[in-house]
Design a protein around this motif. Structure first.
Motif, PDB file in Angstrom:
ATOM      1  N   LEU A 143       0.900  -1.127  -0.052  1.00  0.00           N
ATOM      2  CA  LEU A 143       0.136   0.166  -0.112  1.00  0.00           C
ATOM      3  C   LEU A 143       0.965   1.278   0.021  1.00  0.00           C
ATOM      4  N   MET A 144       1.827   1.317   0.901  1.00  0.00           N
ATOM      5  CA  MET A 144       2.769   2.320   0.796  1.00  0.00           C
ATOM      6  C   MET A 144       3.587   2.795  -0.521  1.00  0.00           C
ATOM      7  N   ALA A 145       3.844   1.671  -1.149  1.00  0.00           N
ATOM      8  CA  ALA A 145       4.494   1.671  -2.443  1.00  0.00           C
ATOM      9  C   ALA A 145       3.763   2.226  -3.389  1.00  0.00           C
ATOM     10  N   LEU A 146       2.512   1.772  -3.374  1.00  0.00           N
ATOM     11  CA  LEU A 146       1.463   2.133  -4.293  1.00  0.00           C
ATOM     12  C   LEU A 146       1.502   3.780  -4.323  1.00  0.00           C
ATOM     13  N   VAL A 147       1.081   4.158  -3.071  1.00  0.00           N
ATOM     14  CA  VAL A 147       0.598   5.581  -2.709  1.00  0.00           C
ATOM     15  C   VAL A 147       1.920   6.498  -3.217  1.00  0.00           C
ATOM     16  N   ALA A 148       3.198   6.043  -3.083  1.00  0.00           N
ATOM     17  CA  ALA A 148       4.246   6.696  -3.371  1.00  0.00           C
ATOM     18  C   ALA A 148       4.440   6.832  -4.987  1.00  0.00           C
ATOM     19  N   VAL A 149       4.167   5.889  -5.589  1.00  0.00           N
ATOM     20  CA  VAL A 149       4.214   5.841  -7.018  1.00  0.00           C
ATOM     21  C   VAL A 149       3.246   6.739  -7.475  1.00  0.00           C
ATOM     22  N   PHE A 150       1.896   6.807  -6.968  1.00  0.00           N
ATOM     23  CA  PHE A 150       1.026   7.531  -7.534  1.00  0.00           C
ATOM     24  C   PHE A 150       1.310   9.029  -7.293  1.00  0.00           C
ATOM     25  N   ARG A 151       1.918   9.304  -6.326  1.00  0.00           N
ATOM     26  CA  ARG A 151       2.496  10.697  -5.792  1.00  0.00           C
ATOM     27  C   ARG A 151       3.341  11.291  -6.900  1.00  0.00           C
ATOM     28  N   LEU A 152       4.233  10.172  -7.416  1.00  0.00           N
ATOM     29  CA  LEU A 152       5.192  10.483  -8.555  1.00  0.00           C
ATOM     30  C   LEU A 152       4.655  10.765  -9.960  1.00  0.00           C
ATOM     31  N   VAL A 153       3.625   9.942 -10.134  1.00  0.00           N
ATOM     32  CA  VAL A 153       2.685  10.053 -11.240  1.00  0.00           C
ATOM     33  C   VAL A 153       2.052  11.305 -11.403  1.00  0.00           C
ATOM     34  N   SER A 154       1.475  11.901 -10.280  1.00  0.00           N
ATOM     35  CA  SER A 154       0.624  12.944 -10.230  1.00  0.00           C
ATOM     36  C   SER A 154       1.248  14.232 -10.455  1.00  0.00           C
ATOM     37  N   LYS A 155       2.130  14.234 -10.147  1.00  0.00           N
ATOM     38  CA  LYS A 155       2.926  15.550 -10.318  1.00  0.00           C
ATOM     39  C   LYS A 155       3.015  16.059 -11.823  1.00  0.00           C
ATOM     40  N   PRO A 156       3.846  15.211 -12.555  1.00  0.00           N
ATOM     41  CA  PRO A 156       3.762  15.663 -14.323  1.00  0.00           C
ATOM     42  C   PRO A 156       2.244  15.765 -14.741  1.00  0.00           C
ATOM     43  N   LEU A 157       1.108  15.078 -14.166  1.00  0.00           N
ATOM     44  CA  LEU A 157       0.066  15.250 -14.486  1.00  0.00           C
ATOM     45  C   LEU A 157      -0.702  16.412 -14.434  1.00  0.00           C
ATOM     46  N   SER A 158      -0.503  16.638 -12.790  1.00  0.00           N
ATOM     47  CA  SER A 158      -1.227  17.976 -12.446  1.00  0.00           C
ATOM     48  C   SER A 158      -0.450  19.140 -13.260  1.00  0.00           C
ATOM     49  N   GLU A 159       0.876  19.029 -13.481  1.00  0.00           N
ATOM     50  CA  GLU A 159       1.326  20.230 -14.067  1.00  0.00           C
ATOM     51  C   GLU A 159       1.022  20.323 -15.405  1.00  0.00           C
ATOM     52  N   ARG A 160       0.698  19.219 -16.169  1.00  0.00           N
ATOM     53  CA  ARG A 160       0.205  19.298 -17.416  1.00  0.00           C
ATOM     54  C   ARG A 160      -1.261  19.939 -17.486  1.00  0.00           C
ATOM     55  N   ARG A 161      -2.066  19.347 -16.431  1.00  0.00           N
ATOM     56  CA  ARG A 161      -3.543  19.844 -16.311  1.00  0.00           C
ATOM     57  C   ARG A 161      -3.502  21.287 -15.933  1.00  0.00           C
ATOM     58  N   ARG A 162      -2.624  21.716 -15.199  1.00  0.00           N
ATOM     59  CA  ARG A 162      -2.446  23.242 -14.769  1.00  0.00           C
ATOM     60  C   ARG A 162      -2.384  24.043 -16.160  1.00  0.00           C
ATOM     61  N   ARG A 163      -1.006  23.733 -16.642  1.00  0.00           N
ATOM     62  CA  ARG A 163      -0.957  24.804 -17.614  1.00  0.00           C
ATOM     63  C   ARG A 163      -1.824  24.534 -18.920  1.00  0.00           C
ATOM     64  N   GLY A 164      -2.498  23.504 -18.910  1.00  0.00           N
ATOM     65  CA  GLY A 164      -3.702  23.523 -19.943  1.00  0.00           C
ATOM     66  C   GLY A 164      -4.970  24.403 -19.477  1.00  0.00           C
ATOM     67  N   GLN A 165      -5.137  24.570 -18.212  1.00  0.00           N
ATOM     68  CA  GLN A 165      -6.068  25.337 -17.679  1.00  0.00           C
ATOM     69  C   GLN A 165      -5.861  26.693 -17.821  1.00  0.00           C
ATOM     70  N   ILE A 166      -4.286  27.038 -17.641  1.00  0.00           N
ATOM     71  CA  ILE A 166      -4.035  28.393 -17.722  1.00  0.00           C
ATOM     72  C   ILE A 166      -4.069  28.854 -19.134  1.00  0.00           C
TER      73      ILE A 166
END
Length: 324
Positions: A143-166
């Motif tokens: 469970l801890m490994a999964l959360v860590a991996v998804f946090r890493l994946v979330s960062k570039p996805l959130s950056e791309r989503r933010r840039r698109g919104q802007i």
């Protein structure tokens, strides 16, 4: 019947009910209103969601334990409770970065994988002859490994989503654009329509983290007006266009965040609101804003993000409100 079947089905039902359907029912009407939801509305919705989720999870854990036991898995009660707990942790695990949040589908996927993999690993460990305690430890590590991996994946996805919104927001706006051209400040968010654009900047003042909200609004009728005990008209030595202009300093009461409103060339009115009261020297801060075109604003954001960070070390602080 394999013990994996009830683990997968129960995890999927838990995610569907408490990760998708229930949040949409409770938060959907609030988020779809014309005005932005207040913190009180969001807090009330979350407080209502938590007890419903806890009660429902108790029933789901009972169902999972009964079904897993009928499949012949060892320690079905422990596996059932752990599976449901893992799903809940996956659904509520924070995946946000300071610049934004990843896509909505990340949370349900994390919740489903958390429940399935945690339950499956626990069953596999116990079937290999190890104790229930070892199985619980293995499930926790997964469970801890999964959360860590998804946090890493979330960062570039959130950056791309933010840039698109802007980009979408600034291209939609039909008034005059401005940008806070200071390397210590970063544009975090832009929202609006053709007539109104709200920009959120994060930065630092005298080494301390700070944030400001900027609202650009197309308004032909606005004129600087004083209001007793709340707003005063003063002459700003340098406006975003580089010339002196009249502006309104608005502060409802001492100790509250202040805002400065002025007209910039064309039909656009600009309002800048501080987040931390009495931290901005308006005469020094306002000249940092410059008139820009859409491509200039977007190109600067790309250069700033691809450089050395460009935000002077500031991060999580955001404006309390997007409107002054």
């Amino acid at each position: 019947m394999s013990s994996l079947t009830p683990i997968v089905v129960v995890s999927a039902v838990q995610v569907g009910l408490f990760g998708v359907v229930l949040p949409l029912l409770m938060l959907g009407p609030i988020l779809l209103t014309a005005t932005r939801p207040t913190p009180q509305q969001l807090t009330f919705a979350v407080l209502m969601l938590i007890p419903v989720m806890l009660i429902g999870s108790g029933f789901m854990a009972w169902w999972a334990s009964r079904w897993i036991a009928s499949a012949g898995a060892p320690s079905p009660t422990l596996v059932g409770i752990s599976t449901i707990a893992a799903v809940c942790i996956g659904l509520i695990a924070p995946l946000k970065t300071y610049k934004g949040a990843g896509p909505f589908w990340l949370k349900p996927v994390l919740g489903l994988l958390s429940g399935v993999l945690t339950g499956a690993v626990m069953v596999a460990v116990m079937e290999a002859g190890l104790s229930a305690l070892a199985a619980a430890g293995a499930g926790l590590l997964v469970l801890m490994a999964l959360v860590a991996v998804f946090r890493l994946v979330s960062k570039p996805l959130s950056e791309r989503r933010r840039r698109g919104q802007i980009e979408t927001a600034v291209r939609r706006f039909q008034g005059q654009l401005v940008d806070l051209e200071d390397g210590a400040w970063t544009l975090l968010q832009a929202r609006g329509d053709a007539n109104t654009l709200a920009l959120n900047y994060s930065g630092s003042i005298e080494g301390k983290k700070n944030a400001v909200g900027v609202v650009l609004k197309r308004d032909m009728e606005w004129v600087p007006q004083a209001k007793e005990n709340e707003a005063a008209v003063f002459e700003l030595a340098q406006s975003p266009s580089g010339t002196p202009t009249e502006a309104v300093l608005h502060q409802k009461r001492l100790g509250a965040p202040a805002s400065v409103t002025l007209r910039i060339p064309g039909t656009t009115v600009m309002a800048v609101r501080e987040t931390v009261p009495d931290t901005i020297s308006w005469g020094e801060f306002m000249p940092k804003f410059k008139l820009v075109e859409v491509d200039q604003l977007l190109d600067r954001q790309v250069r700033q993000e691809s450089g050395s960070g460009g935000n002077g070390g500031e991060d999580e602080k955001r404006p309390e409100s997007e409107t002054p």
